[in-house]
Scaffold this motif. Structure first.
Motif, PDB file in Angstrom:
ATOM      1  N   VAL A 104       0.842  -1.191   0.000  1.00  0.00           N
ATOM      2  CA  VAL A 104       0.000   0.000   0.000  1.00  0.00           C
ATOM      3  C   VAL A 104       0.882   1.248   0.000  1.00  0.00           C
ATOM      4  O   VAL A 104       1.793   1.370   0.826  1.00  0.00           O
ATOM      5  CB  VAL A 104      -0.935   0.023   1.233  1.00  0.00           C
ATOM      6  CG1 VAL A 104      -1.832   1.263   1.201  1.00  0.00           C
ATOM      7  CG2 VAL A 104      -1.783  -1.241   1.290  1.00  0.00           C
ATOM      8  N   ILE A 105       0.612   2.149  -0.947  1.00  0.00           N
ATOM      9  CA  ILE A 105       1.287   3.453  -0.979  1.00  0.00           C
ATOM     10  C   ILE A 105       0.187   4.493  -0.839  1.00  0.00           C
ATOM     11  O   ILE A 105      -0.413   4.922  -1.827  1.00  0.00           O
ATOM     12  CB  ILE A 105       2.090   3.649  -2.284  1.00  0.00           C
ATOM     13  CG1 ILE A 105       3.116   2.526  -2.443  1.00  0.00           C
ATOM     14  CG2 ILE A 105       2.784   5.019  -2.292  1.00  0.00           C
ATOM     15  CD1 ILE A 105       3.905   2.583  -3.741  1.00  0.00           C
ATOM     16  N   PRO A 106      -0.136   4.900   0.399  1.00  0.00           N
ATOM     17  CA  PRO A 106      -1.286   5.788   0.624  1.00  0.00           C
ATOM     18  C   PRO A 106      -1.061   7.221   0.174  1.00  0.00           C
ATOM     19  O   PRO A 106      -2.007   7.922  -0.192  1.00  0.00           O
ATOM     20  CB  PRO A 106      -1.508   5.702   2.130  1.00  0.00           C
ATOM     21  CG  PRO A 106      -0.185   5.319   2.695  1.00  0.00           C
ATOM     22  CD  PRO A 106       0.485   4.476   1.653  1.00  0.00           C
ATOM     23  N   GLY A 107       0.178   7.664   0.214  1.00  0.00           N
ATOM     24  CA  GLY A 107       0.503   9.034  -0.176  1.00  0.00           C
ATOM     25  C   GLY A 107       1.981   9.116  -0.499  1.00  0.00           C
ATOM     26  O   GLY A 107       2.708   8.110  -0.442  1.00  0.00           O
ATOM     27  N   VAL A 108       2.446  10.312  -0.840  1.00  0.00           N
ATOM     28  CA  VAL A 108       3.871  10.511  -1.125  1.00  0.00           C
ATOM     29  C   VAL A 108       4.680  10.160   0.123  1.00  0.00           C
ATOM     30  O   VAL A 108       4.390  10.647   1.216  1.00  0.00           O
ATOM     31  CB  VAL A 108       4.140  11.957  -1.563  1.00  0.00           C
ATOM     32  CG1 VAL A 108       5.636  12.213  -1.687  1.00  0.00           C
ATOM     33  CG2 VAL A 108       3.447  12.237  -2.892  1.00  0.00           C
ATOM     34  N   CYS A 109       5.669   9.289  -0.033  1.00  0.00           N
ATOM     35  CA  CYS A 109       6.447   8.804   1.109  1.00  0.00           C
ATOM     36  C   CYS A 109       7.582   9.759   1.464  1.00  0.00           C
ATOM     37  O   CYS A 109       8.058  10.529   0.620  1.00  0.00           O
ATOM     38  CB  CYS A 109       7.023   7.424   0.801  1.00  0.00           C
ATOM     39  SG  CYS A 109       5.763   6.181   0.438  1.00  0.00           S
ATOM     40  N   GLU A 110       8.003   9.692   2.726  1.00  0.00           N
ATOM     41  CA  GLU A 110       9.108  10.544   3.175  1.00  0.00           C
ATOM     42  C   GLU A 110      10.395  10.187   2.430  1.00  0.00           C
ATOM     43  O   GLU A 110      11.190  11.057   2.070  1.00  0.00           O
ATOM     44  CB  GLU A 110       9.313  10.381   4.683  1.00  0.00           C
ATOM     45  CG  GLU A 110       8.187  10.984   5.520  1.00  0.00           C
ATOM     46  CD  GLU A 110       8.490  10.911   7.003  1.00  0.00           C
ATOM     47  OE1 GLU A 110       9.661  10.620   7.358  1.00  0.00           O
ATOM     48  OE2 GLU A 110       7.564  11.138   7.801  1.00  0.00           O
ATOM     49  N   THR A 111      10.591   8.896   2.203  1.00  0.00           N
ATOM     50  CA  THR A 111      11.753   8.426   1.445  1.00  0.00           C
ATOM     51  C   THR A 111      11.285   7.963   0.069  1.00  0.00           C
ATOM     52  O   THR A 111      10.414   7.089  -0.030  1.00  0.00           O
ATOM     53  CB  THR A 111      12.435   7.252   2.181  1.00  0.00           C
ATOM     54  OG1 THR A 111      12.785   7.662   3.501  1.00  0.00           O
ATOM     55  CG2 THR A 111      13.683   6.806   1.430  1.00  0.00           C
ATOM     56  N   LEU A 112      11.835   8.546  -0.975  1.00  0.00           N
ATOM     57  CA  LEU A 112      11.381   8.267  -2.333  1.00  0.00           C
ATOM     58  C   LEU A 112      11.467   6.783  -2.665  1.00  0.00           C
ATOM     59  O   LEU A 112      10.596   6.239  -3.355  1.00  0.00           O
ATOM     60  CB  LEU A 112      12.215   9.081  -3.334  1.00  0.00           C
ATOM     61  CG  LEU A 112      11.719   9.105  -4.783  1.00  0.00           C
ATOM     62  CD1 LEU A 112      10.328   9.725  -4.870  1.00  0.00           C
ATOM     63  CD2 LEU A 112      12.707   9.867  -5.672  1.00  0.00           C
ATOM     64  N   GLY A 113      12.470   6.108  -2.129  1.00  0.00           N
ATOM     65  CA  GLY A 113      12.659   4.695  -2.432  1.00  0.00           C
ATOM     66  C   GLY A 113      11.505   3.807  -1.992  1.00  0.00           C
ATOM     67  O   GLY A 113      11.329   2.700  -2.513  1.00  0.00           O
ATOM     68  N   GLU A 114      10.699   4.279  -1.031  1.00  0.00           N
ATOM     69  CA  GLU A 114       9.550   3.500  -0.569  1.00  0.00           C
ATOM     70  C   GLU A 114       8.489   3.378  -1.659  1.00  0.00           C
ATOM     71  O   GLU A 114       7.615   2.505  -1.596  1.00  0.00           O
ATOM     72  CB  GLU A 114       8.931   4.142   0.674  1.00  0.00           C
ATOM     73  CG  GLU A 114       9.826   4.140   1.905  1.00  0.00           C
ATOM     74  CD  GLU A 114       9.159   4.832   3.075  1.00  0.00           C
ATOM     75  OE1 GLU A 114       8.066   4.387   3.480  1.00  0.00           O
ATOM     76  OE2 GLU A 114       9.718   5.829   3.578  1.00  0.00           O
ATOM     77  N   GLN A 115       8.550   4.250  -2.651  1.00  0.00           N
ATOM     78  CA  GLN A 115       7.569   4.217  -3.740  1.00  0.00           C
ATOM     79  C   GLN A 115       8.052   3.412  -4.942  1.00  0.00           C
ATOM     80  O   GLN A 115       7.334   3.297  -5.929  1.00  0.00           O
ATOM     81  CB  GLN A 115       7.238   5.645  -4.190  1.00  0.00           C
ATOM     82  CG  GLN A 115       6.467   6.447  -3.147  1.00  0.00           C
ATOM     83  CD  GLN A 115       6.240   7.884  -3.573  1.00  0.00           C
ATOM     84  OE1 GLN A 115       6.509   8.816  -2.826  1.00  0.00           O
ATOM     85  NE2 GLN A 115       5.748   8.085  -4.784  1.00  0.00           N
ATOM     86  N   LEU A 116       9.241   2.844  -4.844  1.00  0.00           N
ATOM     87  CA  LEU A 116       9.768   1.997  -5.912  1.00  0.00           C
ATOM     88  C   LEU A 116       9.602   0.542  -5.501  1.00  0.00           C
ATOM     89  O   LEU A 116      10.172   0.102  -4.503  1.00  0.00           O
ATOM     90  CB  LEU A 116      11.233   2.314  -6.185  1.00  0.00           C
ATOM     91  CG  LEU A 116      11.918   1.443  -7.244  1.00  0.00           C
ATOM     92  CD1 LEU A 116      11.241   1.595  -8.594  1.00  0.00           C
ATOM     93  CD2 LEU A 116      13.402   1.790  -7.341  1.00  0.00           C
ATOM     94  N   LEU A 117       8.824  -0.204  -6.260  1.00  0.00           N
ATOM     95  CA  LEU A 117       8.548  -1.599  -5.931  1.00  0.00           C
ATOM     96  C   LEU A 117       9.051  -2.519  -7.040  1.00  0.00           C
ATOM     97  O   LEU A 117       8.965  -2.176  -8.227  1.00  0.00           O
ATOM     98  CB  LEU A 117       7.037  -1.817  -5.757  1.00  0.00           C
ATOM     99  CG  LEU A 117       6.307  -0.921  -4.758  1.00  0.00           C
ATOM    100  CD1 LEU A 117       4.826  -1.277  -4.709  1.00  0.00           C
ATOM    101  CD2 LEU A 117       6.926  -1.016  -3.369  1.00  0.00           C
ATOM    102  N   VAL A 118       9.546  -3.670  -6.630  1.00  0.00           N
ATOM    103  CA  VAL A 118       9.910  -4.716  -7.584  1.00  0.00           C
ATOM    104  C   VAL A 118       8.741  -5.690  -7.653  1.00  0.00           C
ATOM    105  O   VAL A 118       8.349  -6.281  -6.639  1.00  0.00           O
ATOM    106  CB  VAL A 118      11.197  -5.452  -7.152  1.00  0.00           C
ATOM    107  CG1 VAL A 118      11.519  -6.578  -8.146  1.00  0.00           C
ATOM    108  CG2 VAL A 118      12.363  -4.488  -7.050  1.00  0.00           C
ATOM    109  N   LEU A 119       8.142  -5.830  -8.832  1.00  0.00           N
ATOM    110  CA  LEU A 119       7.043  -6.767  -9.025  1.00  0.00           C
ATOM    111  C   LEU A 119       7.603  -8.087  -9.527  1.00  0.00           C
ATOM    112  O   LEU A 119       8.433  -8.113 -10.437  1.00  0.00           O
ATOM    113  CB  LEU A 119       6.035  -6.208 -10.038  1.00  0.00           C
ATOM    114  CG  LEU A 119       5.385  -4.862  -9.686  1.00  0.00           C
ATOM    115  CD1 LEU A 119       4.413  -4.445 -10.792  1.00  0.00           C
ATOM    116  CD2 LEU A 119       4.668  -4.926  -8.341  1.00  0.00           C
TER     117      LEU A 119
END
Length: 407
Positions: A104-119
């Motif tokens: 779950v990515i509810p909003g813009v994360c404090e650390t940009l890397g949290e929004q990069l996912l490996v599928l």
């Protein structure tokens, strides 16, 4: 790699006094069937999983049940926050849901890397990289500056959102190089793009937010999965930038749309193809128009789509007879004994000047809040600058009212 792109579920929506719970349950069951049939590796929900920031308990239960049932298919789930979703509410369970294969990515994360996912594919190996970008609130990427005009704020926000996309895409490219695989990069978004065709159920993203994002500002991802617009469409005619639309009709002007989810196939070379999967209609809805003389035949024809268990929901626009004060009882008589249910009656109004104190007894049920405000402005002698200023203040008030607690 097969990704199923969906968005704008709006779980918990009440439509003119009607719950959509049964429709959403049927849709979730159908979606699980599609995941199994097409051997989908990941489902992306590109925002607005819920209709409000404080959804009813049954809507949260539907959300949790879907996550559990999807886990049994071996498919990953990625949920992105939309402008209707509460960042705090979506985020409170993300650690727990991660144990069930849902990220779950509810909003813009404090650390940009949290929004990069490996599928990962069915074999457990990395198959794609995801730049998970939810709805971006201005405060997430901008600092307020005194004295900025509305146009300056729009430009600043567009530039900030573009920079966010580019920075995350650069991070994805670095991750791809690190993994040493030719992985396709997918991006998401919950916003309005230039040229997108909306419907009346798409509530405006409030003042200070982006009106329309140009397609040229997206990074060169293999596929861009968008949410917020309820009508399925390619953006600018581009095959790889798409809105999947909402899975059920959320307003009467969506009733004639064929709702769909998108099956996206990717490989090392990029996008292989996009296949729309038509969503069955779980609740018939129709918007009818005509005079009292014409309506009986039209209603009879539409009634054939309904049943005693599932009557057709109707919106009726009355032409030429709109001056009558007993329209509701007349239309009720026309529908008597038929598997239809009239949810809204509207009057054409002819060419009469719009007024809050209409002599034809216009009711608030026939008007949206925006309609009421617009008609109130029409009663004043205002220049264009004052109208623009007041509209901005009005949308600012709406933004505060719709802001979920804890955001």
């Amino acid at each position: 790699m097969r990704i199923l792109h969906t968005s704008d579920w709006h779980l918990g929506q009440h439509f003119m006094g009607k719950t959509r719970q049964a429709e959403h349950q049927a849709f979730c069951a159908w979606l699980i069937e599609q995941v199994r049939e097409h051997q989908v590796d990941a489902v992306l929900i590109a925002g607005d999983i819920f209709d409000t920031g404080a959804p009813p308990s049954y809507a949260r239960e539907q959300y949790n049940r879907f996550i559990v049932e999807l886990r049994d298919t071996g498919c990953e789930l990625v949920v992105l926050g939309g402008n209707h979703d509460s960042v705090a509410m979506l985020g409170e369970s993300k650690t727990l849901l991660a144990q069930l294969g849902t990220r779950v990515i509810p909003g813009v994360c404090e650390t940009l890397g949290e929004q990069l996912l490996v599928l990962k594919g069915r074999d457990g190996q990395p198959a794609a990289l995801l730049c998970g970008i939810p709805f971006i609130r201005p405060r997430d990427v901008l600092q307020s500056q005194a004295g900025q005009s509305a146009e300056d704020k729009q430009k600043s926000l567009q530039q900030a959102i573009q920079q966010h996309y580019q920075a995350l895409y650069a991070l994805a490219e670095a991750k791809r190089a690190e993994l040493g695989n030719a992985l396709p990069i997918v991006a998401t978004g919950h916003l309005t793009t230039v040229g997108a065709s909306a419907s009346e159920s798409v509530r405006e993203i409030y003042v200070g937010s982006l009106e329309a994002f140009p397609t040229s500002a997206f990074p060169p991802a293999a596929y861009v999965a968008l949410g917020h617009i309820h009508r399925p469409q390619k953006v600018g005619g581009l095959e790889h930038i798409r809105y999947c639309g909402s899975p059920i009709a959320l307003s009467f002007d969506e009733a004639r749309q064929q709702k769909e989810v998108l099956l996206v196939e990717l490989d090392a070379s990029g996008l292989r193809g996009v296949t729309p999967l038509p969503v069955p209609c779980f609740q018939p809805m129709q918007s009818l128009r005509g005079s009292l003389k014409e309506l009986p035949g039209v209603i009879q024809e539409v009634a054939a789509q309904g049943s005693a268990e599932r009557p057709v929901w109707l919106e009726v626009l009355v032409l030429s007879d709109d001056y009558l004060s007993d329209l509701q009882s007349r239309i009720a008589t026309l529908c008597d004994g038929l598997p239809v249910e009239v949810l809204r009656i509207r009057r054409e109004r002819g060419t009469a000047v719009a007024s809050l104190t209409s002599t034809t007894r216009e009711t608030l049920d026939e008007l949206s809040a925006d309609d009421v405000f617009a008609r109130r402005l029409q009663q004043e002698q205002l220049d264009e600058a004052d109208v623009t200023r007041l509209q901005g203040l009005y949308r600012g008030v709406l933004a505060d009212l719709h802001k979920p607690d804890g955001d």
